[in-house]
Design an enzyme around this catalytic site. Structure first.
Site, PDB file in Angstrom:
ATOM      1  CE  LYS A 119      -6.445 -17.329  76.841  1.00 58.94           C
ATOM      2  NZ  LYS A 119      -6.590 -17.768  75.512  1.00 58.94           N
ATOM      3  CG  ASP A 159      -5.086 -20.986  75.694  1.00 56.74           C
ATOM      4  OD1 ASP A 159      -5.438 -20.136  74.877  1.00 56.74           O
ATOM      5  OD2 ASP A 159      -3.994 -20.909  76.292  1.00 56.74           O
TER       6      ASP A 159
HETATM    7  N1  GLU Z   1      -7.570 -20.207  73.222  1.00 59.39           N
HETATM    8  C1  GLU Z   1      -7.812 -19.630  71.946  1.00 59.39           C
HETATM    9  C2  GLU Z   1      -7.296 -18.207  71.888  1.00 59.39           C
HETATM   10  O1  GLU Z   1      -6.396 -17.835  72.622  1.00 59.39           O
HETATM   11  C3  GLU Z   1      -9.247 -19.785  71.477  1.00 59.39           C
HETATM   12  C4  GLU Z   1     -10.315 -19.232  72.363  1.00 59.39           C
HETATM   13  C5  GLU Z   1     -11.714 -19.657  71.949  1.00 59.39           C
HETATM   14  O2  GLU Z   1     -11.859 -20.438  71.037  1.00 59.39           O
HETATM   15  O3  GLU Z   1     -12.648 -19.166  72.591  1.00 59.39           O
HETATM   16  O4  GLU Z   1      -7.678 -17.431  71.069  1.00 59.39           O
END
Ligand code: GLU
Length: 437
Positions: A119, A159
């Site tokens: 993240k 995100d």
């Molecule tokens: N940000 C999204 C999550 O918290 C998606 C992450 C992604 O697609 O890699 O799951």
């Protein structure tokens, strides 16, 4: 003094509430013990394998220079490259990013995706930036984390407050640095440059699927249920769209500026049209009454969907909740104190690491399509997403039965079990490390 776009006041930090990294650590610890595993496993899982902090200097439109702070955390890569979104938010901090990277590992593990968790985040209020400033920030951030990302290492995605447009700038910057196109370096891209059909809708579609499954278990007739949604960004709005298609009545929606309520049900297609292209806030929609976020939590609805940020269902808001189901479309929306109250009230919680895993699932499909350079039809993607979501839901449900526990604990245990098997297969841990002393 003018408050700059990257600055936080003390009260901003104080009101942010419980530390998500502390929360996820205590949940990991409890689950490891409940599984009868040695505490060493907890110590292995609690620390992301790599965390990077970067400074992001941006020349602002007024000629001044601002230096923003960004992070990227990579939790564990035993199942595949790490993967997860990048958020732009004034309350981003290193502990939040670490927690979010662990949640990503658990999501991938529950759904059996060959990925680990990652993240990223930048401390910034994007609303205060012009388009040019936002683009410069996005490009500079990706340049700064370039040494640790790539399609086989760590794959970013959207995100909170990031979207396909931001992904487009980021991939362009990465490709220009590398000198050739590498579409699998991030997901959630615009379709024209290698994005996947169905990715934009994926998280909301997944949330709706888990609600559909929960309704079956709880004997709820979806055409007679009512819902309130906190947050009307990508996830909240797409969840509303799919629930509406399932015949659910959405009576309230809130966002950062306020909220709207209509007892007979909001006109969702009209509301989606109203917020299209980010021109309006849902809370500005006229054909409904105004409602506060606080009031929305306490509405007599069947299903409550937090689809915004962390720490929304707390010791203060949880007692007011009347819903039978809480579907966590956001990451970490419930504090441990809030969770305890939901448990005591017998509310069925679809935990975040299962409920919102549809996004990373279609991101995984995007990455697969990028590697083979061949693209699937949307129906195929939606069908594969449904298979994955049902697979994860079923595994969590089985664990809940086996251990006689709540859905969140079951989801953690499913995820941890999967990771432990991979650690064992790689020789990281021996038989002795598996059982409790
Ligand atoms: N940000 C999204 C999550 O918290 C998606 C992450 C992604 O697609 O890699 O799951």
């Amino acid at each position: 003094m003018k408050k700059s776009a990257g600055e936080k006041t003390e009260s901003d930090i104080m009101t942010h509430g419980t530390n998500p990294y502390e929360i996820v650590k205590s949940l990991l610890k409890e689950s490891v013990s409940r599984l009868g595993l040695n505490e060493n496993i907890y110590h292995m899982l609690k620390k992301p394998m790599r965390v990077l902090e970067v400074s992001i200097p941006v020349r602002m439109d007024d000629g001044s220079l601002e230096n923003f702070t960004g992070y990227r955390a990579q939790h564990i890569d035993i199942l595949g490259p790490t993967k997860g979104g990048i958020r732009f938010h004034p309350l981003v901090n290193i502990d939040e990013v670490k927690a979010l990277s662990i949640w990503m590992s658990l999501k991938a593990a529950i759904l059996n995706l060959p990925l680990g968790g990652g993240k990223g985040g930048v401390i910034v209020d994007p609303e205060k930036l012009s388009d040019r400033e936002l683009e410069t920030l996005s490009r500079t951030y990706i340049r700064k984390i370039t040494p640790i990302i790539g399609p086989q290492k760590d794959i970013p995605a959207p995100d909170v407050n990031t979207n396909p447009e931001v992904m487009g700038w980021m991939i362009d910057e990465f490709d220009q640095l590398r000198g050739y196109n590498i579409p699998g370096m991030l997901t959630g891209k615009p379709i024209i440059i290698g994005g996947s059909l169905g990715r934009l809708e994926a998280t909301g579609r997944g949330v709706a699927l888990t609600i559909r499954e929960a309704a079956k278990i709880l004997d709820m007739d979806l055409s007679k249920t009512t819902v309130a949604i906190q947050g009307f960004g990508n996830v909240g709005s797409m969840t509303a769209k799919f629930l509406h298609e399932l015949g659910v009545k959405i009576v309230a929606v809130t966002d950062a500026k306020g909220g709207i309520y209509r007892k007979e049900g909001l006109n969702i297609p009209d509301l989606l049209e109203f917020v299209k292209d980010k021109q309006n806030y849902a809370s500005d929609y006229q054909n409904a009454d105004a409602i506060t976020n606080e009031k929305m939590f306490s509405l007599p609805v069947d299903i409550l969907i937090p689809a915004a940020v962390e720490n929304q269902i707390t010791k203060d808001s949880a007692p007011t909740i009347q819903a039978k189901v809480v579907a966590e479309a956001a990451n970490g929306p419930t504090t441990p104190e809030g969770d305890k109250i939901l448990e005591e009230k017998g509310i069925f919680v679809i935990p975040d690491i299962l409920c919102n895993a549809g996004g990373v699932t279609v991101s995984y499909f995007e990455w697969v399509q990028n590697s083979m350079n061949y693209y699937w039809k949307e129906e195929e993607i939606n069908q594969k997403l449904e298979e994955k979501m049902l697979f994860g839901f079923d595994k969590v449900l089985k664990m809940r039965k086996e251990k006689q526990c709540f859905m969140r604990e079951a989801a953690y245990m499913v995820g941890i079990n999967h990771l432990v098997k991979a650690m064992h297969a790689r020789g990281w841990i021996k038989e002795d490390d598996l059982s409790e002393e």
